[in-house]
Motif scaffolding. Structure first.
Motif, PDB file in Angstrom:
ATOM      1  N   UNK A  18      -2.856  62.850  67.881  1.00  0.00           N
ATOM      2  CA  UNK A  18      -1.866  62.841  66.805  1.00  0.00           C
ATOM      3  C   UNK A  18      -1.581  64.274  66.355  1.00  0.00           C
ATOM      4  N   UNK A  19      -0.316  64.619  66.275  1.00  0.00           N
ATOM      5  CA  UNK A  19       0.030  65.944  65.767  1.00  0.00           C
ATOM      6  C   UNK A  19      -0.146  65.966  64.254  1.00  0.00           C
ATOM      7  N   UNK A  20      -0.552  67.110  63.755  1.00  0.00           N
ATOM      8  CA  UNK A  20      -0.805  67.257  62.326  1.00  0.00           C
ATOM      9  C   UNK A  20       0.044  68.383  61.755  1.00  0.00           C
ATOM     10  N   UNK A  21      -0.013  68.524  60.436  1.00  0.00           N
ATOM     11  CA  UNK A  21       0.721  69.582  59.772  1.00  0.00           C
ATOM     12  C   UNK A  21       2.089  69.138  59.333  1.00  0.00           C
ATOM     13  N   UNK A  22       2.866  70.098  58.858  1.00  0.00           N
ATOM     14  CA  UNK A  22       4.184  69.823  58.307  1.00  0.00           C
ATOM     15  C   UNK A  22       5.289  70.197  59.290  1.00  0.00           C
ATOM     16  N   UNK A  23       6.251  69.320  59.410  1.00  0.00           N
ATOM     17  CA  UNK A  23       7.508  69.663  60.066  1.00  0.00           C
ATOM     18  C   UNK A  23       8.441  70.207  58.983  1.00  0.00           C
ATOM     19  N   UNK A  24       8.926  71.431  59.156  1.00  0.00           N
ATOM     20  CA  UNK A  24       9.737  72.120  58.151  1.00  0.00           C
ATOM     21  C   UNK A  24      11.148  72.293  58.689  1.00  0.00           C
ATOM     22  N   UNK A  25      12.117  71.717  57.983  1.00  0.00           N
ATOM     23  CA  UNK A  25      13.516  71.903  58.351  1.00  0.00           C
ATOM     24  C   UNK A  25      14.290  72.317  57.108  1.00  0.00           C
ATOM     25  N   UNK A  26      15.420  72.982  57.310  1.00  0.00           N
ATOM     26  CA  UNK A  26      16.199  73.469  56.177  1.00  0.00           C
ATOM     27  C   UNK A  26      17.668  73.166  56.381  1.00  0.00           C
ATOM     28  N   UNK A  27      18.390  73.130  55.248  1.00  0.00           N
ATOM     29  CA  UNK A  27      19.822  72.886  55.256  1.00  0.00           C
ATOM     30  C   UNK A  27      20.444  73.767  54.186  1.00  0.00           C
ATOM     31  N   UNK A  28      21.479  74.524  54.545  1.00  0.00           N
ATOM     32  CA  UNK A  28      22.189  75.354  53.581  1.00  0.00           C
ATOM     33  C   UNK A  28      23.356  74.548  53.019  1.00  0.00           C
ATOM     34  N   UNK A  29      23.453  74.488  51.679  1.00  0.00           N
ATOM     35  CA  UNK A  29      24.462  73.650  51.032  1.00  0.00           C
ATOM     36  C   UNK A  29      25.191  74.425  49.945  1.00  0.00           C
ATOM     37  N   UNK A  30      26.392  73.956  49.652  1.00  0.00           N
ATOM     38  CA  UNK A  30      27.129  74.428  48.487  1.00  0.00           C
ATOM     39  C   UNK A  30      27.768  75.788  48.663  1.00  0.00           C
ATOM     40  N   UNK A  31      28.558  76.148  47.682  1.00  0.00           N
ATOM     41  CA  UNK A  31      29.274  77.429  47.773  1.00  0.00           C
ATOM     42  C   UNK A  31      28.372  78.648  47.666  1.00  0.00           C
ATOM     43  N   UNK A  32      27.150  78.457  47.168  1.00  0.00           N
ATOM     44  CA  UNK A  32      26.229  79.589  47.022  1.00  0.00           C
ATOM     45  C   UNK A  32      25.183  79.635  48.133  1.00  0.00           C
ATOM     46  N   UNK A  33      25.384  78.835  49.177  1.00  0.00           N
ATOM     47  CA  UNK A  33      24.471  78.824  50.333  1.00  0.00           C
ATOM     48  C   UNK A  33      23.014  78.656  49.908  1.00  0.00           C
ATOM     49  N   UNK A  34      22.778  77.632  49.097  1.00  0.00           N
ATOM     50  CA  UNK A  34      21.399  77.320  48.712  1.00  0.00           C
ATOM     51  C   UNK A  34      20.661  76.668  49.870  1.00  0.00           C
ATOM     52  N   UNK A  35      19.405  77.041  50.038  1.00  0.00           N
ATOM     53  CA  UNK A  35      18.562  76.409  51.047  1.00  0.00           C
ATOM     54  C   UNK A  35      17.831  75.221  50.433  1.00  0.00           C
ATOM     55  N   UNK A  36      17.981  74.059  51.061  1.00  0.00           N
ATOM     56  CA  UNK A  36      17.168  72.890  50.753  1.00  0.00           C
ATOM     57  C   UNK A  36      16.184  72.713  51.901  1.00  0.00           C
ATOM     58  N   UNK A  37      14.921  72.462  51.577  1.00  0.00           N
ATOM     59  CA  UNK A  37      13.876  72.369  52.598  1.00  0.00           C
ATOM     60  C   UNK A  37      13.282  70.969  52.604  1.00  0.00           C
ATOM     61  N   UNK A  38      13.192  70.389  53.788  1.00  0.00           N
ATOM     62  CA  UNK A  38      12.542  69.096  53.969  1.00  0.00           C
ATOM     63  C   UNK A  38      11.196  69.336  54.636  1.00  0.00           C
ATOM     64  N   UNK A  39      10.148  68.909  53.962  1.00  0.00           N
ATOM     65  CA  UNK A  39       8.788  69.050  54.478  1.00  0.00           C
ATOM     66  C   UNK A  39       8.269  67.656  54.795  1.00  0.00           C
ATOM     67  N   UNK A  40       8.075  67.362  56.072  1.00  0.00           N
ATOM     68  CA  UNK A  40       7.612  66.035  56.465  1.00  0.00           C
ATOM     69  C   UNK A  40       6.262  66.141  57.169  1.00  0.00           C
ATOM     70  N   UNK A  41       5.289  65.403  56.666  1.00  0.00           N
ATOM     71  CA  UNK A  41       3.956  65.398  57.254  1.00  0.00           C
ATOM     72  C   UNK A  41       3.984  64.665  58.594  1.00  0.00           C
ATOM     73  N   UNK A  42       3.552  65.351  59.632  1.00  0.00           N
ATOM     74  CA  UNK A  42       3.641  64.770  60.969  1.00  0.00           C
ATOM     75  C   UNK A  42       2.705  63.582  61.149  1.00  0.00           C
ATOM     76  N   UNK A  43       1.590  63.574  60.439  1.00  0.00           N
ATOM     77  CA  UNK A  43       0.613  62.498  60.611  1.00  0.00           C
ATOM     78  C   UNK A  43       1.045  61.201  59.956  1.00  0.00           C
ATOM     79  N   UNK A  44       1.694  61.290  58.794  1.00  0.00           N
ATOM     80  CA  UNK A  44       2.002  60.084  58.018  1.00  0.00           C
ATOM     81  C   UNK A  44       3.495  59.799  57.871  1.00  0.00           C
TER      82      UNK A  44
END
Length: 198
Positions: free
Chosen positions: A1-27
């Motif tokens: 089983x792979x462990x740790x966090x899968x980290x992905x990002x998305x830039x949104x809005x007129x100010x190019x804000x970064x939103x980050x999704x942190x998903x635990x690979x195990x659960x």
């Protein structure tokens, strides 16, 4: 089983804000950092696994415009530091200095950084070389914006004591806007930041 966090990002809005999704690979459990804008894109970004919580790094509206819509669609809890929480919609629980944010089997440390706002926080994930989700407190090229010398000194003191002091150079900085960097790349510039006052 792979462990740790899968980290992905998305830039949104007129100010190019970064939103980050942190998903635990195990659960599969996940949290979103900063529901900044463009709720439909954020909801598509976090599917199909959903999220347990949204962490808002600080009270400036460009970091929470989509928060209420995301919460309504996902049933997630809303987390922020108590010093900024009164100006952030629908906060359901507080995060304090030294708290641990559990994401499935993965853990992140809460770091309170006073200066950009009174209740700004960063989240630190110690595995895989280290990852710091710094909000608007630290960017490539310097600390976040402050409005007076006292706030600048407070932010720099906190960054040196709580971030640059204890964390390794390998740590990736994931800021609230713009590109990633590392603590090692930014560390040599600290005296220059101090001297210029911003």
């Amino acid at each position: 089983m792979t462990t740790g966090l899968e980290i992905t990002s998305l830039s949104v809005g007129p100010m190019d804000n970064n939103a980050y999704l942190l998903r635990d690979r195990a659960t599969g459990e996940a949290v979103l950092i900063d529901a900044a804008n463009e709720a439909p894109r954020l909801l598509q970004f976090i599917e199909p696994g959903g999220i347990r919580a949204v962490v808002t790094t600080h009270r400036h509206p460009d970091h929470w415009i989509a928060l209420e819509e995301v919460l309504a669609a996902t049933g997630a809890e809303s987390l922020a530091h108590p010093a900024d929480a009164p100006e952030i919609p629908a906060v359901t629980a507080h995060l304090h200095e030294g708290d641990t944010l559990q994401v499935g089997a993965s853990a992140l440390s809460v770091i309170h950084l006073v200066g950009h706002t009174p209740g700004s926080i960063a989240l630190y994930y110690a595995q895989e070389g280290g990852h710091l989700f710094s909000g608007d407190s630290l960017f490539p090229g310097g600390p976040g914006k402050t409005t007076n010398p006292a706030d600048f000194n407070s932010l720099m003191d906190d960054l040196e004591a709580k971030v640059f002091g204890p964390l390794p150079d390998s740590t990736t900085i994931h800021p609230g806007h713009g590109k990633d960097s590392t603590l090692g790349a930014e560390r040599p510039s600290i005296p220059q930041w101090r001297a210029r006052g911003w």
